[in-house]
Design a protein around this motif. Structure first.
Motif, mmCIF file in Angstrom:
data_model
loop_
_atom_site.group_PDB
_atom_site.id
_atom_site.type_symbol
_atom_site.label_atom_id
_atom_site.label_comp_id
_atom_site.label_asym_id
_atom_site.label_seq_id
_atom_site.Cartn_x
_atom_site.Cartn_y
_atom_site.Cartn_z
ATOM 1 N N UNK A 437 3.748 13.255 9.928
ATOM 2 C CA UNK A 437 4.596 12.472 10.865
ATOM 3 C C UNK A 437 5.514 11.834 9.818
ATOM 4 N N UNK A 438 6.789 11.122 10.355
ATOM 5 C CA UNK A 438 7.598 10.337 9.860
ATOM 6 C C UNK A 438 6.776 9.003 9.548
ATOM 7 N N UNK A 439 7.044 8.485 8.498
ATOM 8 C CA UNK A 439 6.661 6.974 8.389
ATOM 9 C C UNK A 439 7.651 6.246 7.901
ATOM 10 N N UNK A 440 8.011 5.130 8.451
ATOM 11 C CA UNK A 440 9.002 4.207 7.998
ATOM 12 C C UNK A 440 8.485 2.899 7.305
ATOM 13 N N UNK A 441 7.253 2.729 7.775
ATOM 14 C CA UNK A 441 6.457 1.432 6.969
ATOM 15 C C UNK A 441 5.071 1.348 7.350
ATOM 16 N N UNK A 442 4.208 0.974 6.324
ATOM 17 C CA UNK A 442 2.820 0.767 6.408
ATOM 18 C C UNK A 442 2.453 -0.519 6.367
ATOM 19 N N UNK A 443 1.892 -1.064 7.135
ATOM 20 C CA UNK A 443 1.483 -2.635 6.973
ATOM 21 C C UNK A 443 -0.039 -2.717 7.377
ATOM 22 N N UNK A 444 -0.487 -3.611 6.723
ATOM 23 C CA UNK A 444 -2.101 -4.220 6.896
ATOM 24 C C UNK A 444 -2.083 -5.793 6.756
ATOM 25 N N UNK A 445 -2.878 -6.393 7.409
ATOM 26 C CA UNK A 445 -3.225 -7.891 7.372
ATOM 27 C C UNK A 445 -4.121 -8.070 6.577
ATOM 28 N N UNK A 446 -4.273 -9.362 5.779
ATOM 29 C CA UNK A 446 -5.425 -9.915 5.219
ATOM 30 C C UNK A 446 -5.410 -11.283 5.562
ATOM 31 N N UNK A 447 -6.791 -11.872 5.773
ATOM 32 C CA UNK A 447 -7.044 -13.288 6.156
ATOM 33 C C UNK A 447 -7.363 -14.109 4.618
ATOM 34 N N UNK A 474 2.725 4.115 -3.350
ATOM 35 C CA UNK A 474 3.507 3.287 -3.099
ATOM 36 C C UNK A 474 2.926 1.862 -3.802
ATOM 37 N N UNK A 475 3.851 1.430 -4.941
ATOM 38 C CA UNK A 475 3.159 0.811 -5.667
ATOM 39 C C UNK A 475 3.123 -0.629 -4.965
ATOM 40 N N UNK A 476 2.290 -1.639 -5.561
ATOM 41 C CA UNK A 476 2.047 -2.967 -5.311
ATOM 42 C C UNK A 476 3.531 -3.772 -4.964
ATOM 43 N N UNK A 477 4.359 -3.307 -6.130
ATOM 44 C CA UNK A 477 5.786 -4.106 -5.960
ATOM 45 C C UNK A 477 6.560 -3.933 -4.750
ATOM 46 N N UNK A 478 6.203 -2.626 -3.826
ATOM 47 C CA UNK A 478 6.908 -2.308 -2.820
ATOM 48 C C UNK A 478 6.324 -2.801 -1.606
ATOM 49 N N UNK A 479 5.147 -3.704 -1.589
ATOM 50 C CA UNK A 479 4.735 -4.456 -0.742
ATOM 51 C C UNK A 479 5.249 -5.910 -0.634
ATOM 52 N N UNK A 480 5.854 -6.304 0.687
ATOM 53 C CA UNK A 480 6.327 -7.405 1.015
ATOM 54 C C UNK A 480 5.120 -8.407 1.635
ATOM 55 N N UNK A 533 -9.708 -7.659 5.900
ATOM 56 C CA UNK A 533 -8.539 -6.775 6.388
ATOM 57 C C UNK A 533 -8.797 -6.500 7.953
ATOM 58 N N UNK A 534 -7.593 -6.629 8.381
ATOM 59 C CA UNK A 534 -7.599 -6.002 9.754
ATOM 60 C C UNK A 534 -6.166 -5.445 10.121
ATOM 61 N N UNK A 535 -5.994 -4.756 11.055
ATOM 62 C CA UNK A 535 -5.151 -3.954 11.755
ATOM 63 C C UNK A 535 -4.102 -3.134 10.857
ATOM 64 N N UNK A 536 -4.243 -2.062 10.775
ATOM 65 C CA UNK A 536 -3.164 -1.324 9.849
ATOM 66 C C UNK A 536 -2.432 -0.981 11.153
ATOM 67 N N UNK A 537 -0.834 -0.929 10.622
ATOM 68 C CA UNK A 537 0.025 -0.887 11.476
ATOM 69 C C UNK A 537 0.944 0.366 10.844
ATOM 70 N N UNK A 538 1.261 1.610 11.336
ATOM 71 C CA UNK A 538 2.275 2.362 10.652
ATOM 72 C C UNK A 538 3.165 2.781 11.864
ATOM 73 N N UNK A 539 4.250 2.902 11.361
ATOM 74 C CA UNK A 539 5.558 3.412 12.457
ATOM 75 C C UNK A 539 6.451 4.095 11.499
#
Ligand code: ACM
Ligand code: ZN
Length: 539
Positions: A437-447, A474-480, A533-539
């Motif tokens: 599938x197409x992926x525009x972004x990957x996101x995950x939350x941490x507490x 996808x290197x760490x430097x690409x995560x905001x 960690x919680x909720x992974x979001x991919x769109x």
């Protein structure tokens, strides 16, 4: 306290004696706890001479672990002997609880007297200095015919076989104690801290983040499986703790304790075969009638509607259920409060949801028992309802369900029930999107809740693949990294890296590097840091 409001209060000796007598008349023994050598800011602020620096400091105005602790000088032991004389005079209990938990050693490291004591006594380090504290106090209490109980930290800091260990940081302390011949009482916080949430945080009064619903209390088995029969004899029983940092009055205390107290009693005083939770809940109705007559403000969270996400072909479905079996469940999907009289639908079959939705639901039955209103805010995306495999998960923080990370529900700082945790280890998860599938972004939350030893990862990176074999990093430097709106302790890591758009992907692996142990400037120094960690979001 947490709200800046002044609080104070104490019992006079006479009032304490009255309590002891009141309890004794009901066949209850009160065991007092005197915190030694840490967690003693009130004593140190009143008697600065028992601290290493000897300087006047204020009492603690928030809750937490503090670096000012008792100094190992003789003056401290004279002070403690005086305190314990008075305590033993008021409390006839066989045991006296001497605390021993969460005692940082920073002050001891910088203190000439403590360092000289370490040398003189041939101790290895500050850890053993706490062992010396424990032994001195134990010897004194033994001279008065008493035994000591202490939190599990005292075990690793050095104890005699005569000490009883309270296992609060999980079961490890109690297990280790029983194996080496010390008695133990089980009170693992994740199961038996009644100041933790007992229902989903959105429907509960403010509590400390953990999650100990009635079922978890009832089904807790205080005898660790790995113990032999002989070792298991050292497990003396179990207890619950209700710490009152977030509890400001008696009614709120009742809410925390009832009906979990009934679950604890039955568990502690039944043989191990009594384990039918549904049967317990049906018998509990009689207790609720008693509570009603006694005007006790008990919780009804155990009646709460449960919403379970599942996937049927491509449809995301939510199934509702409630322990109030003979009654209907009503729900709304527009965020309004469900009332049978107006807008609410009566639940009959799984609800299909296609977009972001706020579900509210409640149940009631013919005996006029009502559940609290459940609120579940679903954020639907390509990861929702997808399965994953993960490693290093801390069994105390599993997120509860198989879809914890992809159930559309974003973990909130209020409660830990939805978070998936590791302890001192990296977090590693691989998700299968089922089709490329197409992926525009990957996101995950941490507490980020350092006060509870929960730290953000050192860094987060990802790997994507279309075949589960060849991976693109996808290197760490690409995560905001950015705080989640209205929930600043929750931190989002998101990548829209160009590589994601190079082709379609099916597998997404996220790797979060743990900081390992709590840092040097933290009270948990040297102990494992939690990663949540919680909720992974991919769109
Ligand atoms: C504890 O909760 N510090 C025993
Ligand atoms: Zn000192």
């Amino acid at each position: 306290m947490f709200d800046g409001k002044e609080y104070s209060g104490f019992y006079t000796q006479e009032q304490a004696r009255e309590l002891v007598a009141y309890a004794a008349a009901r066949h209850i023994t009160i065991i007092p706890e005197i915190e030694i050598p840490g967690h003693a800011m009130a004593a140190i602020s009143a008697y600065p001479e028992i601290s290493c620096k000897g300087e006047k400091i204020g009492a603690a105005c928030t809750w937490g672990v503090f670096e000012d602790v008792m100094c190992s000088k003789e003056e401290t032991f004279r002070f403690l002997e005086g305190v314990l004389d008075e305590i033993c005079d008021i409390f006839p209990s066989e045991y006296i609880h001497i605390g021993g938990d969460e005692c940082p050693s920073v002050r001891w490291r910088d203190c000439d007297i403590c360092q000289a004591n370490i040398k003189r006594l041939g101790l290895k380090d500050e850890t053993q200095l706490q062992g010396y504290f424990t032994r001195r106090v134990e010897t004194y209490l033994q001279s008065k015919g008493r035994k000591i109980i202490g939190w599990d930290e005292i075990l690793e800091k050095g104890v005699e076989k005569t000490a009883t260990i309270l296992s609060w940081q999980g079961e490890m302390g109690g297990t280790a104690a029983a194996k080496q011949g010390n008695d133990a009482i089980m009170v693992p916080s994740a199961y038996l801290y009644f100041n933790f949430y007992q229902g989903v945080a959105e429907t509960e009064p403010l509590a400390i983040g953990g999650y100990s619903p009635l079922r978890k209390v009832y089904l807790y088995d205080p005898v660790p499986k790995e113990l032999t029969k002989e070792q298991a004899k050292h497990i003396k029983g179990m207890q619950a703790c209700t710490w009152t940092e977030y509890i400001t009055n008696e009614k709120s205390l009742e809410y925390s304790d009832f009906p979990r107290m009934s679950a604890l009693s039955e568990r502690a005083w039944s043989n191990e075969n009594v384990r039918d939770y549904d049967d317990f809940v049906s018998r509990l109705n009689h207790m609720l009638d008693c509570y009603d007559r006694m005007n006790i403000n008990y919780s009804t969270s155990h009646f709460a509607v449960t919403a379970d996400l599942s996937k049927k072909k491509d449809k995301i479905q939510i199934s509702l259920s409630s322990p109030l079996k003979d009654g209907p469940i009503y729900y709304t999907l527009d965020g309004s409060v469900p009332k049978p009289s107006n807008n609410a639908s009566k639940y009959s079959k799984p609800i299909t949801i296609k977009q972001n939705t706020t579900l509210k639901a409640f149940a009631f039955n013919s005996e006029r028992r009502c559940s609290p209103v459940l609120t579940a805010t679903y954020k639907i995306n390509k990861a929702t309802g997808k399965t994953y495999i993960q490693s290093n998960i801390n069994p105390q923080y599993t997120g509860g369900t198989k879809y914890a990370l992809t159930d559309g529900l974003v973990g909130d700082k209020k409660s830990y029930d939805r978070w998936v945790g590791t302890l001192g280890k990296d977090y590693d998860v691989t998700l299968d999107l089922e089709n490329t599938t197409d992926i525009n972004y990957i996101s995950i939350n941490f507490l980020d809740e350092e006060g509870s030893w929960i730290f953000l990862p050192k860094n987060v990176k990802a790997y994507v693949s279309d075949n589960n074999k060849d991976w693109t990093e996808i290197p760490a430097s690409e995560f905001v990294k950015s705080p989640v709106e209205n929930n600043p302790k929750v931190v989002n890591y998101k990548s829209s890296c160009k590589k994601l758009k190079e082709k379609k992907w099916r597998f997404v692996r996220i790797f979060a590097e743990s900081i390992g142990n709590c840092p040097d400037n933290h009270p948990g120094r040297g102990y494992g840091a939690h990663t949540f960690a919680d909720e992974i979001e991919i769109n």
